[in-house]
Write an enzyme that holds these catalytic residues in place. Structure first.
Site, PDB file in Angstrom:
ATOM      1  N   TYR A 168     -36.591   5.267 -32.046  1.00 52.49           N
ATOM      2  CA  TYR A 168     -35.224   5.648 -31.490  1.00 52.49           C
ATOM      3  C   TYR A 168     -34.391   5.996 -32.244  1.00 52.49           C
ATOM      4  CZ  TYR A 168     -32.550   7.578 -27.419  1.00 52.49           C
ATOM      5  OH  TYR A 168     -31.679   8.069 -26.922  1.00 52.49           O
ATOM      6  N   LYS A 214     -54.290  21.144 -13.060  1.00 51.95           N
ATOM      7  CA  LYS A 214     -54.828  21.913 -14.567  1.00 51.95           C
ATOM      8  C   LYS A 214     -54.034  20.959 -15.534  1.00 51.95           C
ATOM      9  CE  LYS A 214     -56.322  26.374 -15.556  1.00 51.95           C
ATOM     10  NZ  LYS A 214     -55.617  26.954 -15.063  1.00 51.95           N
TER      11      LYS A 214
END
Length: 490
Positions: A116, A171
């Site tokens: 970060y 899915k």
């Protein structure tokens, strides 16, 4: 008790029962469940004392009503105390089925500074200077959006985005399990075509591919076509292309079993919607002898009025003899029946009228177009979409490997060559020396499938034309691209 539907794991229940501690008690439970038409899959002792035994009895039932009947039958047994009933499908969905986990540990300030701020700013600047680096330096490299508006959830209809979420979660889980692809559900609270296209276009920078799912026809076809034109990543409508790939793979091996050539067979397809249209166009590209398409309008034939453009195209490019009768008449003498429509349209006696060594793919789920037990009395090869029957034709054989291959190749679109390559790869995983009437497709858990499909799709992406379909004279001219197929729901 007469049960016409087949029990399945989708309606599996676990019943906690206390029974007297004698030798016959547990036997009475399993006999009762069997007589009620369910299938015992597990029986575990969870507690006991000198007088009682507490067991968890797990069984597959046909539907929710059947499950209630099984529980009631157990309740009526002498000395049996039914304490709790758990629906195993709902238990599996508690809290959802997927989660996000970081790929980096972030164990200390040093790692945080690179993952970060301030270190991440350098990566942002690199991508701004060269946007193509996003595929190399971000999740775009391996991430797919599973997009739905909830307008055609499974076979249940327009349930809306929230109700579609369990399907999209599932899915995404399959993408990861079978293809190593990071997929995320994107369910949209709109069913406006323009708005869906604009939303998907706007979120596309984060993804390496778009998987459209459970969007009603004909809207889904326009959405797919427009997104394909707008985006530089593959757009894949699994209800169409995944199904077509798996059917072509299964039919390739089924024809090997019965010793017939695709160019010589007559195929009847029940259901000229998303899946059916894609199946027929892929078969036509591969030089099928003839196809009769059947839908609510009847057999699609020249002279039939009131057809939408997609059905009109099918009427003009299939059905050489211009058959105009009912479905039973259509299957008489046919070599292959493919159902992607509705349950219980045919009987075993109808299958008996088909050609010698007939092939039946009854793919309506959970109840096929014809009872597979009856079909097997007359057909040489029978396949369904059910996991509890031989020869399950399941899209999970295709889409994880297809996307794995497209992502690895940095493909910008899904093509017909990829579809054909994927189908051949699935068929070849079984091996010509292994196929038989009950094994025409590999198991969805066969670890060879996704890598084979991925390799085939990657090769097709990197070498367009290497898997070219038969010459144009083997089928109708001017076939539209299968990846841009359009139709209407049955």
């Amino acid at each position: 008790m007469a049960i016409t539907r087949l029990p399945s794991a989708g309606f599996s229940i676990t019943i906690r029962i206390a029974v007297p501690a004698d030798a016959s008690s547990i036997g009475r439970l399993t006999t009762c469940v069997g007589e009620a038409g369910a299938i015992v899959t597990a029986l575990d002792v969870v507690d006991s004392d000198p007088n009682h035994v507490v067991v968890d009895l797990t069984c597959d039932t046909a539907d929710a009503g059947h499950a209630d009947q099984v529980v009631q039958a157990l309740t009526e047994l002498d000395g049996v105390d039914v304490r709790k009933v758990s629906d195993r499908t709902f238990l599996l969905h508690l809290g959802g089925k997927i989660e996000v986990t970081p790929k980096v540990a972030l164990r200390n300030r040093d790692e945080l500074s690179r993952a970060y701020t301030p270190g991440v700013a350098r990566v942002c600047q690199a991508i701004a200077e060269n946007p193509a680096d996003a595929r190399r330096l971000t999740i775009k490299r391996n991430t797919v959006a599973v997009v739905s508006d909830g307008s055609a959830v499974l076979g249940l209809g327009n349930l809306g985005p929230a109700a579609s979420l369990p399907v999209m979660e599932g899915k995404a889980a399959l993408f990861k399990r079978f293809g190593g692809v990071d997929a995320w559900p994107v369910v949209l609270d709109t069913q406006d075509t323009d708005e869906i296209v604009n939303i998907v276009r706007a979120i596309a920078p984060a993804y390496g591919g778009i998987n459209l799912e459970d969007i009603a026809a004909p809207r889904c076809f326009e959405i797919e076509a427009r997104l394909r034109d707008l985006l530089d990543i593959p757009v894949f409508h699994d209800d169409q292309h995944g199904t077509a790939i798996c059917v072509l793979a299964a039919l390739t091996n089924a024809l090997r079993v019965v010793g017939k050539n695709l160019s010589d067979v007559r195929v009847v397809v029940s259901g000229a919607g998303a899946a059916g249209t894609a199946i027929m166009k892929l078969l036509l590209r591969q030089g099928v002898g003839d196809i009769v398409a059947y839908d609510r309008q009847g057999a699609l034939h020249r002279g039939l009025t009131g057809l939408n453009p997609a059905w009109q195209w099918l009427a003009e490019n299939t059905n050489r003899e211009n058959y105009s009768g009912d479905l039973r008449g259509a299957v008489a003498g046919a070599d292959v029946f493919i159902g992607v429509s509705a349950p219980n349209l045919l009987t075993g006696e109808d299958v008996a009228t088909m050609a010698k060594d007939a092939i039946v793919f009854a793919l309506a789920n959970p109840d096929p177009e014809v009872d597979p037990r009856e079909a097997r009395k007359y057909a040489a090869v029978v396949a369904t979409g059910r996991s509890d029957q031989p020869n399950q034709i399941n899209n999970v054989l295709a889409f994880p490997g297809v996307f794995r291959g497209m992502l690895d190749a940095h493909a910008e679109e899904f093509t017909e060559e990829m579809a054909i390559a994927a189908a051949r790869a699935i068929a070849d995983v079984v091996g010509e020396d292994k196929i038989n009437p009950t094994v025409i497709v590999p198991s969805v858990f066969d670890s060879r499938v996704a890598p084979a499909v991925a390799a085939a799709v990657r090769a097709a992406a990197q070498n367009p034309g290497a898997t070219a379909p038969p010459a144009a004279d083997s089928g109708p001219a001017d076939l539209p691209e299968i990846a841009a197929a359009s139709s209407a729901t049955p």
